[in-house]
Design a protein around this motif. Structure first.
Motif, short mmCIF file in Angstrom:
data_model
loop_
_atom_site.label_atom_id
_atom_site.label_comp_id
_atom_site.label_asym_id
_atom_site.label_seq_id
_atom_site.Cartn_x
_atom_site.Cartn_y
_atom_site.Cartn_z
N UNK A 155 0.71 -1.31 0.09
CA UNK A 155 -0.06 -0.12 0.13
C UNK A 155 1.04 1.19 -0.03
N UNK A 156 1.95 1.31 0.70
CA UNK A 156 2.88 2.50 0.81
C UNK A 156 3.58 2.53 -0.59
N UNK A 157 4.11 1.39 -1.10
CA UNK A 157 4.91 1.87 -2.34
C UNK A 157 3.79 2.07 -3.37
N UNK A 158 2.68 1.66 -3.46
CA UNK A 158 1.45 2.20 -4.45
C UNK A 158 1.50 3.54 -4.26
N UNK A 159 1.04 4.05 -2.98
CA UNK A 159 0.70 5.38 -2.73
C UNK A 159 2.27 6.28 -3.39
N UNK A 160 3.46 5.79 -3.10
CA UNK A 160 4.45 6.58 -3.46
C UNK A 160 4.43 6.62 -5.02
N UNK A 161 4.39 5.60 -5.73
CA UNK A 161 4.40 5.32 -7.12
C UNK A 161 3.37 6.30 -7.83
N UNK A 204 14.69 7.12 -3.77
CA UNK A 204 15.14 6.66 -2.49
C UNK A 204 14.18 6.21 -1.44
N UNK A 205 12.91 6.85 -1.27
CA UNK A 205 11.95 6.58 -0.39
C UNK A 205 11.35 5.12 -0.62
N UNK A 206 11.31 4.79 -2.06
CA UNK A 206 10.99 3.14 -2.59
C UNK A 206 11.96 2.31 -1.94
N UNK A 246 13.96 -1.86 1.49
CA UNK A 246 14.77 -2.30 2.53
C UNK A 246 14.38 -2.57 3.95
N UNK A 247 13.41 -1.77 4.39
CA UNK A 247 12.56 -2.05 5.52
C UNK A 247 11.68 -3.19 5.64
N UNK A 248 11.30 -3.34 4.34
CA UNK A 248 10.40 -4.83 4.44
C UNK A 248 11.35 -5.81 4.38
#
Length: 151
Positions: free
Chosen positions: A62-68, A104-106, A111-113
């Motif tokens: 969900x977070x990466x979808x939001x960023x993208x 970088x955020x992605x 990395x956190x995942x």
């Protein structure tokens, strides 16, 4: 019967249904269901692993979808041919920095995942996840492209 043998049929069935639907949120949910089925087959998660994996992965997804879709879409809208031709070097540099920050955020999100997944999955399964993601999106794009050729 082996689930891996049934999976292509299920993907085809869901994909046909997916394209028949018109609502975007329905399509997103159908893609999510396809992804769950595909990853489950590819990763062969135990029930304990799945119980811990899916909440982590869904939060990441969900977070990466939001960023993208929010940040990158906004940045790409500024990259039309007309906008680029009118852009000065300073504006281009700012836009490039914004794109790099989003990348970088992605990267940090992934990395956190991976760090979180190491506490519940073997490294081999984390690598299989990356491969499953790549394969899933490749097949999805291929089916979308095939659909476009039929029109």
């Amino acid at each position: 019967m082996n689930f891996k043998r049934i999976l292509p049929f299920l993907l085809l069935l869901f994909t046909c249904n997916f394209y028949a639907q018109g609502n975007m949120s329905d399509k997103k949910e159908q893609i999510k269901a396809l992804k769950v089925a595909f990853f489950t087959a590819e990763l062969n998660l135990s029930s304990q692993e799945a119980e811990k994996f899916w909440p982590l992965y869904n939060t990441y997804d969900n977070k990466q979808f939001q960023l993208r879709h929010e940040k990158m879409k906004a940045l790409k809208s500024k990259m039309s041919d007309d906008a680029l031709n009118k852009m000065n070097e300073n504006e281009a540099s700012i836009l490039l920095n914004q794109m790099e920050a989003t990348d970088e955020e992605l990267f940090l999100l992934r990395k956190k995942l991976n760090k979180s997944l190491r506490t519940i999955l073997a490294p081999v399964k984390i690598l299989k996840l990356k491969k499953a993601e790549d394969n899933f999106y490749r097949k999805l794009l291929q089916q979308y492209g095939d659909r476009g050729k039929k029109r």
